[in-house]
Design a protein around this motif. Structure first.
Motif: not given
Length: 440
Positions: A161-166, A215-219, A223-224, A240-242
């Motif tokens: 999501g938006t964290d890709f730009d960060r 904070e809302d990081s978007g969809i 996040a899901m 597991e997430l990684i």
């Protein structure tokens, strides 16, 4: 006929040892063996106790993948994938796989998928603007590289999501760019790719930091997955997430890129098909990017399906018998690997007329009603059917719609593509193309 292990009657066995997927001539070898030996034969490979069974009969494929799937686990070859993705959903088994599958399946519901439509369109339009500046008979560009970079950006933005730009800002560039920049898929590549897990951990840490919780990081997929809970109310661990993010990036990047690469080449070789595509996209205005609206591009979808038939990125499926099973009239022993090649099955002359020809109309509704369901398996079938199929086709249709409305892509190369069959099926050499603006 008695098998080399001396205990079980079996189908023909190729004379020379052949480790499927380890040599440059794997696909020609398998096509020749199929023509000579038919729907079932065995191959021996160095260091393997039992021969692997190669099956091309759709009814038997249905048995292995669907009706008797509990008798099978993942088979030979997926160890190479496991080096890349850890114990993610592509290679996990048993209760681990069931848990991960249940937690991830909601991510790919239709209402979730279409939330990514505007992002996919924006990524495509940005690349389209760059392509449009590179027109003219003397200007060529690398469509293989371009589709790879486009598909990579889509899967990374869908994941972070938006964290890709960060992540881009703090890393000084795209740390995952090696996926589109490097062609080798050896152990050295796998080691370097696994090191990218630190960037996934970094994003997880950002989201779990006390200053950002709430904070809302978007969809996005991460996040899901972080919000998902199993039946005991437990979340995925960081490990597991990684692994699941690694799996999503690998599965969602190279496969989609390979199909788009094939689509643009095939269209450049078949002007009649290209004209029908242009007629459809010109006549269709998508007021929104809802999944049903994109699915109304019927001929576009037929083109995607036919490209998947001819050049399926997942070119071989591998399972291993837990208990002896009867396949195509022969008894496969427990422990035997069963290999099913979509590349070969999609060219089966009993199920496809003129199988080497590019004919999207094969996938028109009336024609599909006559098709054997398991003669077309680009996304596998059964419980381990690719959970991201709908997203992948949605992404490709949006990409094709936007590009085809504006441009024609031309290639000086002719004839069938030369493919390399390793972890995925991809072109042996990058494709260079020229661009023409369409006069609407």
């Amino acid at each position: 006929m008695t098998s080399p292990e001396g205990k079980h009657p079996g189908p023909p066995c190729v004379h020379a040892q052949f480790d499927v997927g380890s040599t440059d001539d794997t696909l020609p070898h398998m096509i020749r063996d199929f023509a000579e030996l038919g729907d079932v034969y065995r191959v021996t490979a160095p260091g393997r106790e039992l021969p692997a069974w190669v099956v091309s009969d759709p009814e038997t494929i249905k048995r292995v993948l669907v009706s008797n799937h509990r008798n099978y686990t993942i088979g030979v070859g997926l160890d190479r994938v496991k080096v890349l993705v850890g114990n993610g959903i592509i290679v996990s088994e048993g209760e681990v796989w069931k848990r991960q599958h249940r937690m991830m399946q909601p991510m790919f519901q239709r209402t979730q998928i279409e939330r990514f439509g505007p992002m996919i369109a924006a990524v495509t339009d940005r690349r389209l603007a760059e392509w449009s500046a590179n027109t003219g008979a003397d200007s060529s560009f690398n469509i293989t590289k371009e589709t790879s970079e486009s598909a990579l950006e889509v899967v990374l933005r869908a994941t972070f999501g938006t964290d890709f730009d960060r992540l881009l800002h703090e890393s000084g560039g795209n740390p995952f760019a090696m996926l589109s920049e490097e062609t080798n898929r050896d152990l050295r590549f796998a080691y370097r790719f696994r090191q990218l897990g630190k960037h996934i951990q970094q994003v997880i840490n950002w989201r779990e930091s006390p200053t950002t919780v709430g904070e809302d990081s978007g969809i996005d997929w991460l996040a899901m997955m972080m919000a998902a809970r199993d039946r005991d109310g437990k979340p995925m661990s960081h490990r597991e997430l990684i692994d699941e993010v690694m799996s999503l990036i690998v599965a969602g990047h190279e496969t989609t890129a390979a199909v788009l690469n094939s689509v643009w080449y095939l269209l450049s070789q078949h002007p009649d098909v290209e004209s029908r595509l242009h007629a459809e996209v010109d006549a269709t205005h998508l007021p929104d990017l809802r999944l049903a609206s994109v699915e109304s591009l019927h001929y576009t979808h037929q083109i995607i399906m036919e490209a998947l038939r001819l050049y399926p990125p997942v070119w071989v499926l591998s399972r291993r018998c837990l208990h002896a099973d009867r396949l195509v009239g022969h008894q496969a022993p427990a422990g035997a690997d069963v290999l099913m090649s979509p590349y070969v099955v999609h060219r089966h002359p009993q199920h496809w007329s003129d199988p080497e020809e590019f004919r999207p109309e094969r996938f028109a509704p009336q024609a599909m009603s006559q098709m054997h369901r398991y003669a077309f398996i680009p996304f596998s079938a059964g419980p381990r059917h690719c959970v991201g199929e709908t997203f992948a086709i949605y992404e490709m249709a949006i990409h094709i719609y936007h590009v085809a409305r504006a441009l024609r892509l031309r290639s000086t190369r002719t004839g069938p593509l030369e493919m390399e069959a390793r972890i995925n099926l991809r072109v042996r050499e990058d494709l260079m193309m020229t661009i023409e603006h369409r006069q609407e």
